[in-house]
Design a protein around this motif. Structure first.
Motif, PDB file in Angstrom:
ATOM      1  N   LEU A  77       1.287  -1.174  -0.300  1.00  0.00           N
ATOM      2  CA  LEU A  77       0.185  -0.043  -0.113  1.00  0.00           C
ATOM      3  C   LEU A  77       0.893   1.339   0.354  1.00  0.00           C
ATOM      4  CD1 LEU A  77      -2.698  -0.953   2.581  1.00  0.00           C
ATOM      5  CD2 LEU A  77      -3.396  -0.772   0.200  1.00  0.00           C
ATOM      6  N   SER A  78       2.321   0.524   0.729  1.00  0.00           N
ATOM      7  CA  SER A  78       2.683   1.957   0.810  1.00  0.00           C
ATOM      8  C   SER A  78       3.560   2.540  -0.652  1.00  0.00           C
ATOM      9  CB  SER A  78       3.334   2.259   2.438  1.00  0.00           C
ATOM     10  OG  SER A  78       4.150   1.034   2.120  1.00  0.00           O
ATOM     11  N   PHE A  79       3.813   1.280  -1.359  1.00  0.00           N
ATOM     12  CA  PHE A  79       4.112   1.558  -2.528  1.00  0.00           C
ATOM     13  C   PHE A  79       4.080   2.431  -3.764  1.00  0.00           C
ATOM     14  CE2 PHE A  79       7.165  -2.576  -2.171  1.00  0.00           C
ATOM     15  CZ  PHE A  79       8.025  -2.280  -2.081  1.00  0.00           C
ATOM     16  N   ILE A  80       2.057   2.292  -3.415  1.00  0.00           N
ATOM     17  CA  ILE A  80       0.811   3.426  -4.541  1.00  0.00           C
ATOM     18  C   ILE A  80       1.409   4.925  -3.915  1.00  0.00           C
ATOM     19  CG2 ILE A  80      -1.225   3.699  -4.527  1.00  0.00           C
ATOM     20  CD1 ILE A  80      -2.016   0.996  -3.848  1.00  0.00           C
ATOM     21  N   VAL A  81       1.791   5.000  -2.710  1.00  0.00           N
ATOM     22  CA  VAL A  81       1.747   5.842  -1.753  1.00  0.00           C
ATOM     23  C   VAL A  81       3.406   6.875  -2.978  1.00  0.00           C
ATOM     24  CG1 VAL A  81       2.046   7.976  -0.430  1.00  0.00           C
ATOM     25  CG2 VAL A  81       0.838   5.912  -0.018  1.00  0.00           C
ATOM     26  N   MET A  82       4.208   6.425  -2.682  1.00  0.00           N
ATOM     27  CA  MET A  82       5.699   6.118  -3.293  1.00  0.00           C
ATOM     28  C   MET A  82       5.534   6.751  -4.195  1.00  0.00           C
ATOM     29  SD  MET A  82       8.907   3.508  -2.915  1.00  0.00           S
ATOM     30  CE  MET A  82       8.480   2.846  -3.591  1.00  0.00           C
ATOM     31  N   ALA A  83       4.794   5.502  -5.256  1.00  0.00           N
ATOM     32  CA  ALA A  83       4.575   5.989  -7.527  1.00  0.00           C
ATOM     33  C   ALA A  83       4.124   7.574  -7.391  1.00  0.00           C
ATOM     34  CB  ALA A  83       3.549   5.578  -7.640  1.00  0.00           C
ATOM     35  N   ALA A  84       3.277   7.838  -6.445  1.00  0.00           N
ATOM     36  CA  ALA A  84       2.885   9.083  -6.784  1.00  0.00           C
ATOM     37  C   ALA A  84       4.446  10.464  -6.063  1.00  0.00           C
ATOM     38  CB  ALA A  84       2.173  10.101  -5.978  1.00  0.00           C
ATOM     39  N   PHE A  85       5.537  10.131  -5.005  1.00  0.00           N
ATOM     40  CA  PHE A  85       6.410  10.374  -5.725  1.00  0.00           C
ATOM     41  C   PHE A  85       7.920  10.488  -6.634  1.00  0.00           C
ATOM     42  CE2 PHE A  85       5.007  11.231  -0.494  1.00  0.00           C
ATOM     43  CZ  PHE A  85       5.737  11.864  -0.554  1.00  0.00           C
ATOM     44  N   LEU A  86       7.037   8.523  -6.562  1.00  0.00           N
ATOM     45  CA  LEU A  86       8.266   8.638  -8.267  1.00  0.00           C
ATOM     46  C   LEU A  86       8.082  10.149  -8.998  1.00  0.00           C
ATOM     47  CD1 LEU A  86       9.068   4.767  -7.804  1.00  0.00           C
ATOM     48  CD2 LEU A  86      10.979   6.567  -7.397  1.00  0.00           C
ATOM     49  N   ILE A  87       6.863  10.413  -9.768  1.00  0.00           N
ATOM     50  CA  ILE A  87       6.372  11.319 -10.132  1.00  0.00           C
ATOM     51  C   ILE A  87       6.487  12.662 -10.152  1.00  0.00           C
ATOM     52  CG2 ILE A  87       4.495  11.612 -11.407  1.00  0.00           C
ATOM     53  CD1 ILE A  87       3.014   9.063 -11.043  1.00  0.00           C
ATOM     54  N   VAL A  88       6.406  12.729  -8.724  1.00  0.00           N
ATOM     55  CA  VAL A  88       6.759  14.479  -8.373  1.00  0.00           C
ATOM     56  C   VAL A  88       8.192  14.788  -8.968  1.00  0.00           C
ATOM     57  CG1 VAL A  88       6.293  16.030  -6.717  1.00  0.00           C
ATOM     58  CG2 VAL A  88       4.368  14.320  -7.469  1.00  0.00           C
ATOM     59  N   THR A  89       9.158  13.943  -8.112  1.00  0.00           N
ATOM     60  CA  THR A  89       9.546  14.287  -8.213  1.00  0.00           C
ATOM     61  C   THR A  89      10.691  14.190  -9.672  1.00  0.00           C
ATOM     62  OG1 THR A  89      10.876  12.088  -7.637  1.00  0.00           O
ATOM     63  CG2 THR A  89      10.699  14.128  -5.385  1.00  0.00           C
ATOM     64  N   GLY A  90      10.461  12.559 -10.671  1.00  0.00           N
ATOM     65  CA  GLY A  90      11.027  13.110 -12.015  1.00  0.00           C
ATOM     66  C   GLY A  90      12.047  11.565 -12.240  1.00  0.00           C
ATOM     67  N   VAL A  91      11.776  11.012 -10.767  1.00  0.00           N
ATOM     68  CA  VAL A  91      12.594   9.720 -10.835  1.00  0.00           C
ATOM     69  C   VAL A  91      11.958   8.425 -11.812  1.00  0.00           C
ATOM     70  CG1 VAL A  91      13.791   7.844  -9.600  1.00  0.00           C
ATOM     71  CG2 VAL A  91      13.695  10.194  -8.830  1.00  0.00           C
ATOM     72  N   GLY A  92      10.065   8.540 -11.891  1.00  0.00           N
ATOM     73  CA  GLY A  92      10.101   7.670 -12.902  1.00  0.00           C
ATOM     74  C   GLY A  92      10.205   6.014 -12.551  1.00  0.00           C
ATOM     75  N   PHE A  93       9.599   5.099 -13.209  1.00  0.00           N
ATOM     76  CA  PHE A  93       9.257   4.307 -13.515  1.00  0.00           C
ATOM     77  C   PHE A  93      10.021   3.543 -14.106  1.00  0.00           C
ATOM     78  CE2 PHE A  93       5.337   5.386 -12.643  1.00  0.00           C
ATOM     79  CZ  PHE A  93       4.943   5.515 -10.399  1.00  0.00           C
ATOM     80  N   SER A  94      10.430   2.449 -14.035  1.00  0.00           N
ATOM     81  CA  SER A  94      11.438   1.833 -15.296  1.00  0.00           C
ATOM     82  C   SER A  94      10.526   0.767 -15.419  1.00  0.00           C
ATOM     83  CB  SER A  94      12.974   1.182 -15.266  1.00  0.00           C
ATOM     84  OG  SER A  94      12.687   0.426 -13.930  1.00  0.00           O
ATOM     85  N   ILE A  95      11.471  -0.692 -16.580  1.00  0.00           N
ATOM     86  CA  ILE A  95      10.841  -1.940 -16.611  1.00  0.00           C
ATOM     87  C   ILE A  95      11.598  -2.782 -15.679  1.00  0.00           C
ATOM     88  CG2 ILE A  95      12.961  -1.865 -18.181  1.00  0.00           C
ATOM     89  CD1 ILE A  95      10.097  -3.509 -19.747  1.00  0.00           C
ATOM     90  N   GLN A  96      12.642  -2.368 -14.784  1.00  0.00           N
ATOM     91  CA  GLN A  96      12.922  -2.740 -13.663  1.00  0.00           C
ATOM     92  C   GLN A  96      11.878  -3.630 -12.608  1.00  0.00           C
ATOM     93  OE1 GLN A  96      15.293  -0.151 -15.085  1.00  0.00           O
ATOM     94  NE2 GLN A  96      16.487  -2.163 -15.981  1.00  0.00           N
ATOM     95  N   LEU A  97      10.954  -2.585 -12.771  1.00  0.00           N
ATOM     96  CA  LEU A  97       9.482  -3.300 -12.125  1.00  0.00           C
ATOM     97  C   LEU A  97       9.425  -4.904 -12.146  1.00  0.00           C
ATOM     98  CD1 LEU A  97       6.837   0.255 -12.343  1.00  0.00           C
ATOM     99  CD2 LEU A  97       8.005  -0.888  -9.746  1.00  0.00           C
ATOM    100  N   ALA A  98       9.400  -5.147 -13.143  1.00  0.00           N
ATOM    101  CA  ALA A  98       8.999  -6.546 -13.815  1.00  0.00           C
ATOM    102  C   ALA A  98       9.450  -7.082 -12.691  1.00  0.00           C
ATOM    103  CB  ALA A  98       9.327  -7.264 -15.152  1.00  0.00           C
ATOM    104  N   VAL A  99      11.006  -7.429 -12.451  1.00  0.00           N
ATOM    105  CA  VAL A  99      11.717  -8.369 -11.452  1.00  0.00           C
ATOM    106  C   VAL A  99      10.830  -7.755  -9.634  1.00  0.00           C
ATOM    107  CG1 VAL A  99      13.369  -9.099 -12.399  1.00  0.00           C
ATOM    108  CG2 VAL A  99      13.341  -6.986 -10.695  1.00  0.00           C
TER     109      VAL A  99
END
Lengths: 441, 259
Positions: B119-141
């Motif tokens: 659940l806290s990963f969901i909140v972190m996702a928002a932070f990742l977007i705001v800070t511009g770090v974003g997501f990557s293909i590595q989420l697969a593992v």
């Protein structure tokens, strides 16, 4: 017994509890005070073996600390035996302690799901039973309220409803049939009957002999971790009750001996009514101080022969000896009462004026008495006689109104049917007069 | 062992309802709901981030996100183990009165903590977007990284929950150990900055190092975790789980008597 008919097999089970001298649960204590971990073993079960057939209802009885609850916990795998083997064939549900695992902030409905999964039910099985559980608990209105708002009775009802609707093949019950009000208890008993008829195996621990006898076919009496008796519920319960009474008398006598008090004992056991006459009924019960008591009680007919069958109008004699423990004071005043009860409903059928007698009558400590009914005018039926004797208050004696002897239901007797007499409570001589038919009105 | 696994599987619905009870019982009545699960670690992360950036002049880019990537999985592990000490004792009423496989309590406890982390990963996702770090293909593992941590946490929780029944002050010992452990794991700093050889060896032998860096690789560095940092802690976790299960099986027979 065939293997596939056995539901519970307990074989040579031994269980000891550790009694720590000074129980320590911390590293510090364990390291520094190694000796504190010394414990003595308290044997709870000592080589217990029994088998329970499928569909059998068994009661475990015994005084506190005899090991019956431990046995139930062993069957339920909450405790494990030190040695011996317990094999259970079938799904187990326990009504040992209800409501464990309820969450106070969650609703009744949610707690049903949580609690039923603890009993090993699958979600779809609970869905099927949800309505039954709620209906049985009679909590329809409150089922969506948090259980913290429930009264303790509602709480127990919900818990019981879940446990009893698990559809277990083996049901373990520990002294919990005191759930809710009388109506709910009755419902629980009916449900137990239903479960029993459905072929489930039931093991009950209870101190209530009537519960055990009404539910169980068989009872096992445990004492000091051993099986004392294993057999028909009525027999075992009877023997157990007798033994408990005797133990209570022995304890009372010991206590009285220690405190120097006069020994007050249970007259039914110290002076069994059966010793007071051959006609004694086995239901007879006795009370009183035995300071002055009835002895050699005989029910006699008009020819002074022992009889328990009479016809209307017969003369009936009740003869007995008054036996005193010691010489009675001259100013002591006694009253007697002989009661006749009808057997069908136990209601008082007839009571007679009491006769008073004073200590001055007694020369020595025994006195022959006779009580006669000239014409017995009872209707046909079965009756019984009870006797009672009281020390009357007054004349400075301190034992005011003391009951010295009372034997309830000492002797049965029967009045023979007679077609000429009325039936009911009393017999009345009667005659019918019917005129011939008349066509002219 | 196989039979006890089978039995636990039969009680999977109980695990589910215990997890639900744990989560709902904890957050249902609070205004911010499950956010509390995240707010605690979040403030911790913010404080650390201020201290490390301003006081210790840490010049890592997006240090807050680095902290978050390591701190959330660490919280999962930390809570599983430190609260695992009271799992059996805290449920003593149930343990003393009803039969069920006792392991179920520990499994539900650890799973509830894992759900908290998810659940806290969901909140972190928002932070990742705001800070511009974003997501990557590595989420697969990511599931693999979680599984590795889950096994390790479960193994340790089984051990501490069973032993605490017999040694009540194990709880305090564990608190101290966890306090030291978090500094012996690269949660708040990265491995690169370490020069002390002895400390490096210590980090190398700490299974949590690989487990936490996996998350940092996935969320922060956007790199594939090394195969060894999946396989090694997985093997260690399985060994720990087997040992934990053996200890638990030995201890559980007298749970009801000891409490």
């Amino acid at each position: 017994m065939k293997q596939d008919q056995i539901a519970i097999d307990v074989s040579h089970v031994v269980k000891n509890f550790r009694i720590y001298k000074d129980k320590s649960h911390t590293f510090k204590d364990r390291i520094l005070f190694h000796k504190r971990n010394a414990y003595t073993l308290n044997p709870v079960l000592n080589d217990i073996s029994f088998q329970v057939k499928k569909g059998e209802a068994v009661g475990l009885i015994g005084h506190n600390g005899c090991g019956k609850s431990t046995t139930l916990k062993l069957l339920n795998k909450i405790l494990y035996p030190d040695s011996g083997i317990i094999t259970m064939h079938g799904k187990i549900s326990s009504l040992i302690e209800l409501g464990a695992g309820f969450h106070p902030d969650m609703t009744g409905r949610e707690n049903i799901y949580i609690n039923a999964t603890i009993f090993g039910l699958k979600k779809h099985e609970i869905d099927e039973r949800l309505d039954d559980i709620i209906r049985f608990s009679e909590l329809e209105e409150f089922i969506d309220n948090p259980v913290r708002t429930y009264s303790s009775g509602m709480y127990m009802r919900l818990a019981f409803s879940i446990a009893i609707n698990v559809n277990a093949e083996i049901l373990l019950i520990d002294e919990i049939l005191a759930v809710g009000d009388a109506n709910f208890q009755k419902k629980c008993f009916n449900k137990l009957e239903e479960i029993k008829k459905g072929g489930a195996t039931i093991v009950i621990v209870s101190h209530s002999m009537s519960q055990i006898q009404s539910i169980c076919d068989r009872a096992i009496w445990l004492d000091k971790g051993k099986i004392v008796e294993d057999g028909k519920a009525a027999d075992v319960c009877g023997d157990y009750t007798f033994a408990m009474n005797q133990a209570a008398i022995a304890r009372e006598q010991m206590e009285n001996a220690q405190t120097g008090k006069e020994v007050v004992s249970n007259p039914t056991l110290t002076h069994p009514p059966i010793y007071e006459g051959r006609q004694c009924c086995r239901h007879a019960e006795r009370m009183g101080s035995m300071r002055l008591r009835f002895h050699n009680i005989r029910l006699l007919d008009g020819k002074m022969e022992e009889s328990q069958v009479f016809s209307y109008g017969d003369r009936m004699n009740l003869s007995f000896i008054l036996a005193a423990e010691k010489d009675l004071g001259e100013d002591e005043n006694y009253s007697f009462k002989i009661n006749i009860f009808s057997n069908d409903d136990g209601n008082l059928c007839s009571s007679f004026d009491s006769k008073e007698i004073t200590g001055a009558y007694f020369k020595g400590i025994r006195s022959q008495c006779r009580f006669t009914i000239e014409h017995i005018n009872l209707a046909e039926g079965d009756y019984f006689i009870s006797l009672q004797m009281n020390l009357k208050p007054g004349n400075g004696n301190d034992k005011e109104g003391e009951m010295t002897d009372s034997i309830w239901h000492f002797v049965d007797f029967t009045i023979k049917p007679d077609s000429k007499l009325s039936t009911g409570v009393t017999a009345m001589k009667n005659q019918w007069y019917i005129s011939e038919g008349n066509n002219n009105e | 062992m196989i039979q006890s696994l089978k039995e636990i599987w039969n009680y999977r619905d109980m695990i589910g309802s215990l997890v639900r009870r744990e989560l709902r019982g904890k957050y249902e009545k609070s205004v911010l709901g499950f956010l509390w699960a995240f707010l605690g670690p979040l403030f911790q992360i913010l404080i650390y981030s201020v201290v490390f950036t301003i006081v210790f002049h840490n010049n890592m880019p997006n240090y807050t996100m680095f902290l978050m990537a390591g701190m959330l999985p660490w919280t999962f592990f930390n809570d599983s183990v430190s609260q695992g000490t009271s799992t059996i004792i805290g449920n003593s009423e149930m343990v003393k009165k009803i039969y069920f496989p006792r392991e179920v309590l520990v499994i539900a406890e650890v799973l509830a903590k894992m759900v908290n982390m998810l659940l806290s990963f969901i909140v972190m996702a928002a932070f990742l977007i705001v800070t511009g770090v974003g997501f990557s293909i590595q989420l697969a593992v990511l599931p693999l990284a979680i599984l590795v941590e889950l096994i390790f946490a479960l193994g340790l929780s089984l051990i501490v929950s069973a032993l605490t029944v017999y040694l009540r002050d194990l709880e305090y010992v564990i608190n101290v150990v966890m306090m030291a452990w978090v500094w012996g794991t690269p949660v708040m700093y990265s491995m690169e900055g370490i020069n002390n050889e002895m400390f490096k060896t210590l980090l190398y032998y700490n299974p949590m190092t690989a487990i936490i860096t996996n998350y940092q690789y996935i969320f922060y560095y956007h790199l594939w975790p090394r195969v060894t940092s999946i396989v090694h802690p997985l093997i260690e976790g399985i060994i720990l789980l087997i040992i934990g299960n053996l200890i638990f099986m030995k201890c559980k027979k007298r749970f009801a008597e000891e409490m």
